[in-house]
Design a protein around this motif. Structure first.
Motif, PDB file in Angstrom:
ATOM      1  N   GLU A 235     -17.869  19.335 -54.671  1.00  0.00           N
ATOM      2  CA  GLU A 235     -17.764  17.878 -54.524  1.00  0.00           C
ATOM      3  C   GLU A 235     -17.514  17.509 -53.062  1.00  0.00           C
ATOM      4  N   LEU A 236     -16.628  18.225 -52.402  1.00  0.00           N
ATOM      5  CA  LEU A 236     -16.353  17.971 -50.987  1.00  0.00           C
ATOM      6  C   LEU A 236     -17.581  18.271 -50.130  1.00  0.00           C
ATOM      7  N   GLN A 237     -18.271  19.344 -50.443  1.00  0.00           N
ATOM      8  CA  GLN A 237     -19.464  19.718 -49.685  1.00  0.00           C
ATOM      9  C   GLN A 237     -20.555  18.661 -49.828  1.00  0.00           C
ATOM     10  N   LEU A 238     -20.746  18.180 -51.031  1.00  0.00           N
ATOM     11  CA  LEU A 238     -21.823  17.224 -51.286  1.00  0.00           C
ATOM     12  C   LEU A 238     -21.454  15.804 -50.874  1.00  0.00           C
ATOM     13  N   GLU A 239     -20.211  15.584 -50.577  1.00  0.00           N
ATOM     14  CA  GLU A 239     -19.811  14.314 -49.977  1.00  0.00           C
ATOM     15  C   GLU A 239     -20.277  14.238 -48.527  1.00  0.00           C
ATOM     16  N   ALA A 240     -20.338  15.402 -47.884  1.00  0.00           N
ATOM     17  CA  ALA A 240     -20.660  15.460 -46.458  1.00  0.00           C
ATOM     18  C   ALA A 240     -22.144  15.636 -46.180  1.00  0.00           C
ATOM     19  N   GLN A 241     -22.916  16.098 -47.161  1.00  0.00           N
ATOM     20  CA  GLN A 241     -24.335  16.366 -46.921  1.00  0.00           C
ATOM     21  C   GLN A 241     -25.100  16.281 -48.233  1.00  0.00           C
TER      22      GLN A 241
ATOM     23  N   GLY B  95     -20.796  47.001 -76.475  1.00  0.00           N
ATOM     24  CA  GLY B  95     -20.019  46.761 -75.274  1.00  0.00           C
ATOM     25  C   GLY B  95     -18.529  46.814 -75.512  1.00  0.00           C
ATOM     26  N   MET B  96     -17.809  45.981 -74.777  1.00  0.00           N
ATOM     27  CA  MET B  96     -16.355  45.965 -74.820  1.00  0.00           C
ATOM     28  C   MET B  96     -15.875  44.778 -75.652  1.00  0.00           C
ATOM     29  N   PRO B  97     -14.643  44.840 -76.145  1.00  0.00           N
ATOM     30  CA  PRO B  97     -14.119  43.706 -76.927  1.00  0.00           C
ATOM     31  C   PRO B  97     -13.960  42.474 -76.059  1.00  0.00           C
ATOM     32  N   GLN B  98     -14.058  41.315 -76.689  1.00  0.00           N
ATOM     33  CA  GLN B  98     -13.883  40.064 -75.967  1.00  0.00           C
ATOM     34  C   GLN B  98     -12.410  39.840 -75.643  1.00  0.00           C
ATOM     35  N   ILE B  99     -12.152  39.224 -74.477  1.00  0.00           N
ATOM     36  CA  ILE B  99     -10.795  39.009 -73.991  1.00  0.00           C
ATOM     37  C   ILE B  99     -10.604  37.510 -73.762  1.00  0.00           C
ATOM     38  N   PRO B 100      -9.905  36.816 -74.650  1.00  0.00           N
ATOM     39  CA  PRO B 100      -9.748  35.358 -74.521  1.00  0.00           C
ATOM     40  C   PRO B 100      -9.119  34.934 -73.193  1.00  0.00           C
ATOM     41  N   GLU B 101      -8.230  35.742 -72.653  1.00  0.00           N
ATOM     42  CA  GLU B 101      -7.577  35.384 -71.398  1.00  0.00           C
ATOM     43  C   GLU B 101      -8.572  35.224 -70.256  1.00  0.00           C
ATOM     44  N   LEU B 102      -9.663  35.955 -70.311  1.00  0.00           N
ATOM     45  CA  LEU B 102     -10.676  35.843 -69.262  1.00  0.00           C
ATOM     46  C   LEU B 102     -11.393  34.496 -69.313  1.00  0.00           C
ATOM     47  N   VAL B 103     -11.450  33.894 -70.489  1.00  0.00           N
ATOM     48  CA  VAL B 103     -12.056  32.572 -70.617  1.00  0.00           C
ATOM     49  C   VAL B 103     -11.214  31.541 -69.868  1.00  0.00           C
ATOM     50  N   ALA B 104      -9.916  31.610 -70.055  1.00  0.00           N
ATOM     51  CA  ALA B 104      -9.021  30.677 -69.369  1.00  0.00           C
ATOM     52  C   ALA B 104      -9.091  30.871 -67.857  1.00  0.00           C
ATOM     53  N   ARG B 105      -9.118  32.110 -67.415  1.00  0.00           N
ATOM     54  CA  ARG B 105      -9.198  32.363 -65.978  1.00  0.00           C
ATOM     55  C   ARG B 105     -10.517  31.858 -65.409  1.00  0.00           C
ATOM     56  N   ALA B 106     -11.608  32.085 -66.131  1.00  0.00           N
ATOM     57  CA  ALA B 106     -12.922  31.644 -65.673  1.00  0.00           C
ATOM     58  C   ALA B 106     -12.972  30.132 -65.527  1.00  0.00           C
ATOM     59  N   ASN B 107     -12.375  29.417 -66.463  1.00  0.00           N
ATOM     60  CA  ASN B 107     -12.358  27.952 -66.383  1.00  0.00           C
ATOM     61  C   ASN B 107     -11.565  27.464 -65.177  1.00  0.00           C
ATOM     62  N   ARG B 108     -10.489  28.136 -64.874  1.00  0.00           N
ATOM     63  CA  ARG B 108      -9.688  27.742 -63.717  1.00  0.00           C
ATOM     64  C   ARG B 108     -10.462  27.960 -62.417  1.00  0.00           C
ATOM     65  N   ILE B 109     -11.149  29.095 -62.312  1.00  0.00           N
ATOM     66  CA  ILE B 109     -11.948  29.380 -61.110  1.00  0.00           C
ATOM     67  C   ILE B 109     -13.082  28.372 -60.987  1.00  0.00           C
ATOM     68  N   MET B 110     -13.759  28.091 -62.096  1.00  0.00           N
ATOM     69  CA  MET B 110     -14.868  27.148 -62.063  1.00  0.00           C
ATOM     70  C   MET B 110     -14.387  25.754 -61.657  1.00  0.00           C
ATOM     71  N   GLY B 111     -13.243  25.342 -62.154  1.00  0.00           N
ATOM     72  CA  GLY B 111     -12.711  24.037 -61.790  1.00  0.00           C
ATOM     73  C   GLY B 111     -12.496  23.909 -60.292  1.00  0.00           C
ATOM     74  N   ARG B 112     -11.969  24.951 -59.690  1.00  0.00           N
ATOM     75  CA  ARG B 112     -11.762  24.937 -58.238  1.00  0.00           C
ATOM     76  C   ARG B 112     -13.093  24.908 -57.497  1.00  0.00           C
ATOM     77  N   THR B 113     -14.081  25.608 -58.008  1.00  0.00           N
ATOM     78  CA  THR B 113     -15.399  25.623 -57.374  1.00  0.00           C
ATOM     79  C   THR B 113     -16.048  24.246 -57.423  1.00  0.00           C
ATOM     80  N   LEU B 114     -15.896  23.544 -58.523  1.00  0.00           N
ATOM     81  CA  LEU B 114     -16.445  22.195 -58.630  1.00  0.00           C
ATOM     82  C   LEU B 114     -15.814  21.263 -57.598  1.00  0.00           C
ATOM     83  N   GLU B 115     -14.521  21.419 -57.361  1.00  0.00           N
ATOM     84  CA  GLU B 115     -13.860  20.613 -56.335  1.00  0.00           C
ATOM     85  C   GLU B 115     -14.433  20.913 -54.950  1.00  0.00           C
ATOM     86  N   THR B 116     -14.698  22.174 -54.677  1.00  0.00           N
ATOM     87  CA  THR B 116     -15.279  22.564 -53.394  1.00  0.00           C
ATOM     88  C   THR B 116     -16.684  21.994 -53.230  1.00  0.00           C
TER      89      THR B 116
END
Length: 216
Positions: free
Chosen positions: A153-159, A130-151
């Motif tokens: 949490e709000l959803q599961l507070e309501a239902q 495949g392609m070489p690994q890109i460490p920067e994508l790990v940091a970006r993925a963690n940031r996106i996942m963190g925002r998703t967890l917040e979303t």
């Protein structure tokens, strides 16, 4: 029919939980991704993409992709309706499936592929090279996942469940994605102490017989 799965891998696990929720009994065979058994000549003939899960239908044709397999089984066995049985439920579940795939599962995959030594020379689960690994994508993925967890949490507070008042395919995808992210050491999910509603939901869903029965 026969279902090919692979241990705790998230996509096969989705289908196994779905099948258990339906109360179906399908012949199942485990293929070890770690040992590279998906690249065997026998499995390559079944699924040239070398990916799991795979469902061999009674006519010998093979269906891949976890959501496609589950939708096929839902059409055959509509009760209980895990993709919804009203326009409102169907729309809500489909919306959350899309969000979870793009904003949780794909980031978890990106973090895993671009960090774990297993993918150092692959870049995609079914590729021998495949392609070489890109460490920067790990940091970006963690940031996106963190925002998703917040979303979530709000959803599961309501239902009680991800897409509404009833357990659905959205909960299966959310749980298997979160478990995969934690199993693979993704930083964004290393400490969920601040997500009380997510923790309540996760404990409840993890305790369902369809999930608990799959654990080693």
């Amino acid at each position: 029919m026969k279902l090919f799965v692979s241990g705790r891998a998230p996509s096969p696990r989705r289908v196994q939980i779905f099948v258990a929720e339906k109360g179906l009994e399908l012949p199942t065979e485990s293929v070890s991704i770690g040992k590279g058994e998906q690249f065997s000549a026998e499995f390559t003939r079944l699924n040239p993409d070398n990916l799991l899960p795979a469902l061999v239908r009674d006519d010998g044709t093979v269906l891949g992709e976890s959501i496609a397999i589950c939708r096929y089984l839902e059409a055959l066995y509509p009760t209980p309706a895990l993709f919804g049985d009203t326009p409102e439920q169907i729309g809500a579940i489909e919306m959350w499936l899309r969000r979870l795939e793009l904003l949780a599962y794909l980031p978890a995959q990106e973090a895993y592929r671009n960090r774990h030594p297993f993918f150092a020379d692959r870049g995609w689960p079914g590729w021998r090279q495949g392609m070489p690994q890109i460490p920067e994508l790990v940091a970006r993925a963690n940031r996106i996942m963190g925002r998703t967890l917040e979303t979530l949490e709000l959803q599961l507070e309501a239902q009680p469940f991800v897409a509404g008042p009833a357990f659905s395919m959205a909960d299966i995808v959310a749980l298997t994605t979160l478990d995969f992210a934690q199993d693979s050491g993704m930083e964004a999910v290393s400490d969920l102490a601040g997500f009380a509603h997510l923790a309540r939901w996760r404990a409840e869903v993890s305790g369902r017989p369809s999930v608990a029965s799959l654990e080693p």
